[in-house]
Scaffold this active site. Structure first.
Site, PDB file in Angstrom:
ATOM      1  N   LEU A  11      21.737 -32.053 -20.027  1.00  0.00           N
ATOM      2  CA  LEU A  11      20.997 -33.189 -19.485  1.00  0.00           C
ATOM      3  C   LEU A  11      21.441 -33.452 -18.040  1.00  0.00           C
ATOM      4  O   LEU A  11      21.788 -34.569 -17.682  1.00  0.00           O
ATOM      5  CB  LEU A  11      21.276 -34.410 -20.375  1.00  0.00           C
ATOM      6  CG  LEU A  11      20.194 -35.455 -20.525  1.00  0.00           C
ATOM      7  CD1 LEU A  11      18.907 -34.877 -21.068  1.00  0.00           C
ATOM      8  CD2 LEU A  11      20.673 -36.577 -21.438  1.00  0.00           C
ATOM      9  N   GLY A 134      10.487 -23.166  -9.215  1.00  0.00           N
ATOM     10  CA  GLY A 134      10.430 -24.537  -9.742  1.00  0.00           C
ATOM     11  C   GLY A 134       9.077 -24.892 -10.337  1.00  0.00           C
ATOM     12  O   GLY A 134       8.631 -24.280 -11.309  1.00  0.00           O
ATOM     13  N   GLY A 187      20.086 -32.404  -5.328  1.00  0.00           N
ATOM     14  CA  GLY A 187      19.967 -31.721  -6.627  1.00  0.00           C
ATOM     15  C   GLY A 187      19.278 -30.360  -6.532  1.00  0.00           C
ATOM     16  O   GLY A 187      18.815 -29.827  -7.527  1.00  0.00           O
ATOM     17  N   LYS A 205      15.671 -14.326  -9.228  1.00  0.00           N
ATOM     18  CA  LYS A 205      14.237 -14.626  -9.376  1.00  0.00           C
ATOM     19  C   LYS A 205      13.395 -13.382  -9.091  1.00  0.00           C
ATOM     20  O   LYS A 205      12.356 -13.167  -9.727  1.00  0.00           O
ATOM     21  CB  LYS A 205      13.863 -15.784  -8.448  1.00  0.00           C
ATOM     22  CG  LYS A 205      14.513 -17.105  -8.882  1.00  0.00           C
ATOM     23  CD  LYS A 205      14.465 -18.143  -7.769  1.00  0.00           C
ATOM     24  CE  LYS A 205      14.987 -19.491  -8.225  1.00  0.00           C
ATOM     25  NZ  LYS A 205      15.225 -20.428  -7.112  1.00  0.00           N
TER      26      LYS A 205
END
Ligand SMILES: NC(=O)C1=CN([C@@H]2O[C@H](COP(=O)(O)OP(=O)(O)OC[C@H]3O[C@@H](n4cnc5c(N)ncnc54)[C@H](O)[C@@H]3O)[C@@H](O)[C@H]2O)C=CC1
Ligand SMILES: N[C@@H](CC=O)C(=O)O
Ligand code: NA
Length: 439
Positions: A11, A134, A187, A205
């Site tokens: 989390l 993302g 972040g 990626k």
């Protein structure tokens, strides 16, 4: 209404946004998917963090194993990062009959092929839209939207942190360390930011993109990877002067005749005016060229909790809607044997080379001679005015040449008495004439 029961492991930046956004979008997703998507349990080793995010005490556990083997859960989302415990989380969850969603590109680049095969063997799905670019639905586009195309090439700005840093340094003139601190606070950066700035995250990626575009998982250790830590503000300045912008790019290109795929990551000069050159901050953009569609461009936020959670939620929606009639990844067993990784020495590119030289007559001619003997042709030269006898930078732009020839020429030039330091070599992409390059 039927419910898809979810267990969420981790989390942090992404996990907290998944928790928050799944609650706000629950009704919308239920309407669109015909199923409620509900996080039933959360495993987070930092309980205080879970409380701060607002997860009810009764739903928090410390040990992810309680989720992996909970028979009431349909799906486990892995968002802890790292490659060891995360692999166990995925492995155990699949073993216990759960579908898995992850954003963990580092793990997928190392063991994606094995994990995908295991999921397929178990009749389960492993989805990872959040692992690349993302919030941009790029993997979905490669898997479905472009399914009718052979992918000729792909040029991607796929690390938000590096793009944030390069843009901040070029436009605001701030120092590298300060820009990195900002990216961490926002972040964007990985827990170990070296993964970002040394280019490894982009390489992770790129491996995943190769799997989606070609069904070919290149060995990560063989993917040529350069980062941005050693970028000198001087080169940002000269790039500007020459009409270019510096970006960290992942480049994939297929060479069907030799059955080779080019997969590489390095700082790259892009001509100002190309759309990718104006992608700034945390934004990612990926230009994908297909044989029938031609050029396509995907743009959006490549890092940060909310955009990344949008991709995680799309994977959950896909699971709620039921299995796709096509495999999630092109069948590797069949296609793998068709390709190998093109060695870096063989690639063709344009180059920017900066030397530090003594400012005296004949130096440019000596350097030009070394390039000429290797049939490397110079397209332009700049040398800021200096004082005779002092050292000055000499920047040479080269036409398309073979990497091994350029490297060899630079090594020879570095031995000339007038050349004072190892050459700085950057590759230049024009992105014009891509069709001919894929041969
Ligand atoms: N931050 C971003 O913008 C993006 C991150 N990702 C990927 O998403 C994953 C998560 O990234 P972030 O949320 O940024 O990381 P983070 O470091 O903010 O969060 C990780 C969370 O997992 C918890 N955790 C670690 N080990 C655990 C364990 N064994 N059991 C239970 N909880 C544990 C930590 O306490 C922390 O709260 C990583 O794989 C990352 O590469 C992917 C795309 C974007
Ligand atoms: N650290 C990564 C996060 C998203 O993948 C980045 O900066 O792009
Ligand atoms: Na994505």
């Amino acid at each position: 209404m039927n419910t898809l029961h979810i267990g969420l492991v981790g989390l942090g930046t992404v996990g907290a946004s998944v928790w928050k956004n799944l609650r706000t979008q629950e009704e919308l997703l239920a309407r669109r998917c015909g199923k409620l998507i509900r996080i039933e349990r959360v495993a987070e080793k930092n309980r205080e963090r879970a409380r701060l995010v607002g997860v009810p005490e009764s739903q928090i556990v410390d040990d992810w194993r309680m989720l992996a083997c909970d028979p009431s859960l349909d799906v486990v989302i892995e968002l802890i990062g790292g490659t060891e415990i995360a692999a166990d989380v995925i492995w155990e969850s699949l073993s216990h009959g759960k579908d898995v969603v992850t954003a963990n590109k580092a793990l997928l680049a190392e063991r994606g092929q094995e994990l995908a095969a295991f999921a397929a063997e178990r009749g389960k799905r492993l989805l990872f839209e959040a692992s690349v670019a993302g919030g941009i639905p790029l993997l979905l586009a490669l898997r479905e939207g472009l399914i009718a195309n052979e992918i000729l090439s792909l040029h991607g700005i796929i690390n938000g942190t590096c793009n944030y840093l390069l843009s901040a340094m070029a436009s605001r003139g701030i120092a590298y360390q300060e820009a990195l601190r900002e990216a961490k606070e926002l972040g964007y950066a990985e827990a170990d930011e070296t993964l970002d700035v040394a280019g490894h995250d982009s390489a992770h990626k790129a491996v995943i993109l190769s799997a989606l575009a070609y069904g070919f998982w290149p060995p990560l250790s063989e993917v040529h990877t350069e980062g941005i830590q050693k970028i000198d503000p001087l080169d940002l300045h000269f790039a500007q002067e020459l009409g270019y912008t510096l970006k960290l790019l992942a480049i994939l290109r297929s060479h069907p005749k030799s059955r080779e795929i080019e997969v590489r990551v390095h700082p790259t000069l892009l001509r100002k005016g190309h759309l990718l050159s104006s992608v700034n901050g945390v934004f990612n953009a990926i230009a994908v060229r297909g044989d029938i569609v031609g050029e396509t461009l995907f743009y959006g936020r490549g890092a940060g909790g909310d955009p990344t959670s949008s991709a995680v939620l799309s994977d959950l929606a896909s699971l709620a809607r039921g299995p796709l009639p096509i495999p999630d990844i092109p069948s590797p067993a069949e296609r793998e044997s068709r390709f190998s990784l093109r060695p870096m020495a063989k690639i063709l590119s344009r180059y920017y080379v900066r030397f530090l030289v003594e400012d005296r007559p004949g130096v440019l001619a000596e350097i030009a001679r070394v390039f000429a003997t290797r049939k490397i042709s110079i397209s332009s030269v700049i040398q800021p005015e200096g004082h005779r006898g002092e050292t000055v930078p000499l920047i040479v732009l080269l036409h398309r040449s073979r990497e091994s020839d350029v490297q060899e020429a630079c090594r020879i030039i570095e031995t000339l008495p007038a050349v004072k330091k190892p050459a700085i070599l950057l590759r230049v992409e024009d992105l014009d004439g891509e069709d001919e390059r894929s041969s």
